[in-house]
Design a protein around this motif. Structure first.
Motif, PDB file in Angstrom:
ATOM      1  N   GLU A  18     -16.278  27.034 117.915  1.00  0.00           N
ATOM      2  CA  GLU A  18     -16.944  27.281 119.191  1.00  0.00           C
ATOM      3  C   GLU A  18     -17.758  28.548 119.080  1.00  0.00           C
ATOM      4  OE1 GLU A  18     -14.427  26.998 122.585  1.00  0.00           O
ATOM      5  OE2 GLU A  18     -13.684  25.030 122.003  1.00  0.00           O
ATOM      6  N   GLY A  19     -18.952  28.547 119.670  1.00  0.00           N
ATOM      7  CA  GLY A  19     -19.879  29.678 119.610  1.00  0.00           C
ATOM      8  C   GLY A  19     -21.271  29.202 119.954  1.00  0.00           C
ATOM      9  N   HIS A  20     -22.275  29.648 119.205  1.00  0.00           N
ATOM     10  CA  HIS A  20     -23.669  29.231 119.373  1.00  0.00           C
ATOM     11  C   HIS A  20     -24.175  28.835 117.994  1.00  0.00           C
ATOM     12  CE1 HIS A  20     -28.042  30.391 120.703  1.00  0.00           C
ATOM     13  NE2 HIS A  20     -27.962  29.185 120.185  1.00  0.00           N
ATOM     14  N   PHE A  21     -24.391  27.537 117.799  1.00  0.00           N
ATOM     15  CA  PHE A  21     -24.706  27.019 116.482  1.00  0.00           C
ATOM     16  C   PHE A  21     -26.083  26.365 116.445  1.00  0.00           C
ATOM     17  CE2 PHE A  21     -20.148  26.973 117.114  1.00  0.00           C
ATOM     18  CZ  PHE A  21     -19.764  27.827 116.087  1.00  0.00           C
ATOM     19  N   ILE A  22     -26.783  26.606 115.348  1.00  0.00           N
ATOM     20  CA  ILE A  22     -28.053  25.935 115.084  1.00  0.00           C
ATOM     21  C   ILE A  22     -27.731  24.741 114.199  1.00  0.00           C
ATOM     22  CG2 ILE A  22     -30.362  26.129 114.103  1.00  0.00           C
ATOM     23  CD1 ILE A  22     -30.103  29.203 114.494  1.00  0.00           C
ATOM     24  N   LEU A  23     -27.973  23.546 114.715  1.00  0.00           N
ATOM     25  CA  LEU A  23     -27.692  22.327 113.968  1.00  0.00           C
ATOM     26  C   LEU A  23     -28.814  22.066 112.965  1.00  0.00           C
ATOM     27  CD1 LEU A  23     -26.539  20.157 117.002  1.00  0.00           C
ATOM     28  CD2 LEU A  23     -25.145  21.602 115.505  1.00  0.00           C
ATOM     29  N   SER A  24     -28.582  21.190 112.001  1.00  0.00           N
ATOM     30  CA  SER A  24     -29.609  20.905 110.994  1.00  0.00           C
ATOM     31  C   SER A  24     -30.859  20.312 111.631  1.00  0.00           C
ATOM     32  CB  SER A  24     -29.069  19.984 109.904  1.00  0.00           C
ATOM     33  OG  SER A  24     -28.661  18.760 110.448  1.00  0.00           O
ATOM     34  N   SER A  25     -30.740  19.721 112.806  1.00  0.00           N
ATOM     35  CA  SER A  25     -31.886  19.175 113.533  1.00  0.00           C
ATOM     36  C   SER A  25     -32.721  20.267 114.189  1.00  0.00           C
ATOM     37  CB  SER A  25     -31.399  18.221 114.626  1.00  0.00           C
ATOM     38  OG  SER A  25     -30.644  18.951 115.595  1.00  0.00           O
ATOM     39  N   GLY A  26     -32.193  21.512 114.229  1.00  0.00           N
ATOM     40  CA  GLY A  26     -32.863  22.607 114.927  1.00  0.00           C
ATOM     41  C   GLY A  26     -32.353  22.785 116.347  1.00  0.00           C
ATOM     42  N   LYS A  27     -31.656  21.776 116.853  1.00  0.00           N
ATOM     43  CA  LYS A  27     -31.090  21.882 118.201  1.00  0.00           C
ATOM     44  C   LYS A  27     -29.902  22.824 118.171  1.00  0.00           C
ATOM     45  CE  LYS A  27     -32.873  17.499 119.756  1.00  0.00           C
ATOM     46  NZ  LYS A  27     -32.613  16.274 120.492  1.00  0.00           N
ATOM     47  N   ARG A  28     -29.437  23.210 119.366  1.00  0.00           N
ATOM     48  CA  ARG A  28     -28.341  24.171 119.500  1.00  0.00           C
ATOM     49  C   ARG A  28     -27.154  23.522 120.174  1.00  0.00           C
ATOM     50  NH1 ARG A  28     -30.740  29.312 118.882  1.00  0.00           N
ATOM     51  NH2 ARG A  28     -32.645  28.952 117.700  1.00  0.00           N
ATOM     52  N   SER A  29     -25.957  24.044 119.866  1.00  0.00           N
ATOM     53  CA  SER A  29     -24.731  23.526 120.446  1.00  0.00           C
ATOM     54  C   SER A  29     -23.698  24.648 120.548  1.00  0.00           C
ATOM     55  CB  SER A  29     -24.166  22.396 119.582  1.00  0.00           C
ATOM     56  OG  SER A  29     -22.946  21.921 120.119  1.00  0.00           O
ATOM     57  N   ALA A  30     -22.797  24.525 121.510  1.00  0.00           N
ATOM     58  CA  ALA A  30     -21.699  25.476 121.657  1.00  0.00           C
ATOM     59  C   ALA A  30     -20.495  25.071 120.807  1.00  0.00           C
ATOM     60  CB  ALA A  30     -21.287  25.572 123.128  1.00  0.00           C
ATOM     61  N   ARG A  31     -20.538  23.881 120.223  1.00  0.00           N
ATOM     62  CA  ARG A  31     -19.446  23.409 119.368  1.00  0.00           C
ATOM     63  C   ARG A  31     -20.023  22.873 118.068  1.00  0.00           C
ATOM     64  NH1 ARG A  31     -15.186  20.322 123.249  1.00  0.00           N
ATOM     65  NH2 ARG A  31     -14.273  22.208 124.097  1.00  0.00           N
ATOM     66  N   TYR A  32     -19.249  23.055 117.018  1.00  0.00           N
ATOM     67  CA  TYR A  32     -19.680  22.609 115.693  1.00  0.00           C
ATOM     68  C   TYR A  32     -18.472  22.116 114.920  1.00  0.00           C
ATOM     69  CZ  TYR A  32     -22.108  22.593 111.219  1.00  0.00           C
ATOM     70  OH  TYR A  32     -22.682  22.214 110.022  1.00  0.00           O
ATOM     71  N   LEU A  33     -18.621  20.988 114.267  1.00  0.00           N
ATOM     72  CA  LEU A  33     -17.568  20.472 113.406  1.00  0.00           C
ATOM     73  C   LEU A  33     -17.925  20.822 111.971  1.00  0.00           C
ATOM     74  CD1 LEU A  33     -16.907  16.978 114.957  1.00  0.00           C
ATOM     75  CD2 LEU A  33     -15.392  18.949 114.990  1.00  0.00           C
ATOM     76  N   GLN A  34     -17.131  21.661 111.356  1.00  0.00           N
ATOM     77  CA  GLN A  34     -17.365  22.066 109.971  1.00  0.00           C
ATOM     78  C   GLN A  34     -16.584  21.091 109.076  1.00  0.00           C
ATOM     79  OE1 GLN A  34     -18.955  22.891 107.362  1.00  0.00           O
ATOM     80  NE2 GLN A  34     -19.418  24.910 108.205  1.00  0.00           N
ATOM     81  N   CYS A  35     -17.240  19.988 108.746  1.00  0.00           N
ATOM     82  CA  CYS A  35     -16.560  18.939 107.981  1.00  0.00           C
ATOM     83  C   CYS A  35     -16.095  19.420 106.614  1.00  0.00           C
ATOM     84  CB  CYS A  35     -17.461  17.717 107.844  1.00  0.00           C
ATOM     85  SG  CYS A  35     -17.626  16.819 109.396  1.00  0.00           S
ATOM     86  N   ALA A  36     -16.779  20.408 106.046  1.00  0.00           N
ATOM     87  CA  ALA A  36     -16.340  20.934 104.750  1.00  0.00           C
ATOM     88  C   ALA A  36     -14.907  21.452 104.846  1.00  0.00           C
ATOM     89  CB  ALA A  36     -17.284  22.034 104.274  1.00  0.00           C
ATOM     90  N   ARG A  37     -14.557  22.057 105.976  1.00  0.00           N
ATOM     91  CA  ARG A  37     -13.182  22.576 106.137  1.00  0.00           C
ATOM     92  C   ARG A  37     -12.174  21.430 106.252  1.00  0.00           C
ATOM     93  NH1 ARG A  37     -11.602  27.478 106.422  1.00  0.00           N
ATOM     94  NH2 ARG A  37      -9.729  26.841 107.522  1.00  0.00           N
ATOM     95  N   VAL A  38     -12.513  20.392 106.984  1.00  0.00           N
ATOM     96  CA  VAL A  38     -11.559  19.294 107.149  1.00  0.00           C
ATOM     97  C   VAL A  38     -11.400  18.518 105.842  1.00  0.00           C
ATOM     98  CG1 VAL A  38     -13.013  17.373 107.974  1.00  0.00           C
ATOM     99  CG2 VAL A  38     -10.717  17.659 108.891  1.00  0.00           C
ATOM    100  N   LEU A  39     -12.418  18.576 104.979  1.00  0.00           N
ATOM    101  CA  LEU A  39     -12.367  17.844 103.718  1.00  0.00           C
ATOM    102  C   LEU A  39     -11.835  18.672 102.549  1.00  0.00           C
ATOM    103  CD1 LEU A  39     -15.766  15.966 104.049  1.00  0.00           C
ATOM    104  CD2 LEU A  39     -13.464  15.017 104.398  1.00  0.00           C
TER     105      LEU A  39
END
Length: 193
Positions: A18-39
């Motif tokens: 949770e925070g302020h994330f810049i997605l690869s699309s350039g859009k922004r989100s308050a939540r981010y799933l870091q799949c590298a960590r889950v994998l």
């Protein structure tokens, strides 16, 4: 696995940020799933891939000849999907900005491919990866992903099977809510541009 089980895997891996994330699309989100960590836990990655493989319709699963995933985010889950399906897995890279097969990876003409991603938001990377497979002579017959962040709206031109669908709000950079604009943005994904 149901959605609660899958989210529990992400929480246990501290992969739901949770925070302020810049997605690869350039859009922004308050939540981010870091799949590298889950994998990063091979047993967890195997469980998630097995669950995702089980969601593939039987008629698609029976036709797949090889698994292909885009680097970086799709490499681990693509490999685990190959294992779950008993198929070879290879990956695409972008050495010059365009996806291509390298490292001696080749597709036979008409080779039936399952494209595997970690997260799909706009589908841009997926469509670019599908085009690369077609340039290499293969045919993508479906795509699977750990997470669909498109709110079910992505159209990849092939059947799309996500393990989990999430509808976190996303914003254009110039349309941020005040509470998100007050937080410095982070770019946690693999694409820094």
């Amino acid at each position: 696995m149901n959605d609660d089980d899958i989210l529990a895997e992400f929480r246990a891996a501290q992969a739901l940020l949770e925070g302020h994330f810049i997605l690869s699309s350039g859009k922004r989100s308050a939540r981010y799933l870091q799949c590298a960590r889950v994998l990063m836990d091979p047993l967890r990655a195997s469980r998630l891939a097995s669950s995702l493989a089980a969601r593939l319709p039987r008629e698609i699963r029976s036709e797949i000849e090889v698994v292909v995933s885009p680097a970086m985010g799709g490499v681990i889950i693509g490999h685990e999907m190959g294992r779950a399906l008993g198929l070879e897995a290879m990956f695409l890279e972008r050495p010059e900005g365009t996806f291509e097969l390298r490292r001696g990876f080749e597709l036979a003409p008409g080779h039936k491919v399952l494209m595997v991603e970690d997260v799909v938001t706009t589908g841009l990377s997926s469509r670019e990866a599908i085009e690369a497979v077609e340039r290499a002579g293969g045919k993508v017959i479906a795509e699977a992903a750990l997470v669909d962040r498109s709110a079910g709206e992505v159209d990849l031109g092939v059947p799309f099977v996500p393990l989990l669908s999430l509808d976190f709000p996303v914003y254009e950079p110039d349309e941020l809510p005040d509470e998100l604009a007050a937080i410095p943005p982070e770019k946690p994904g693999s694409r820094k541009k």
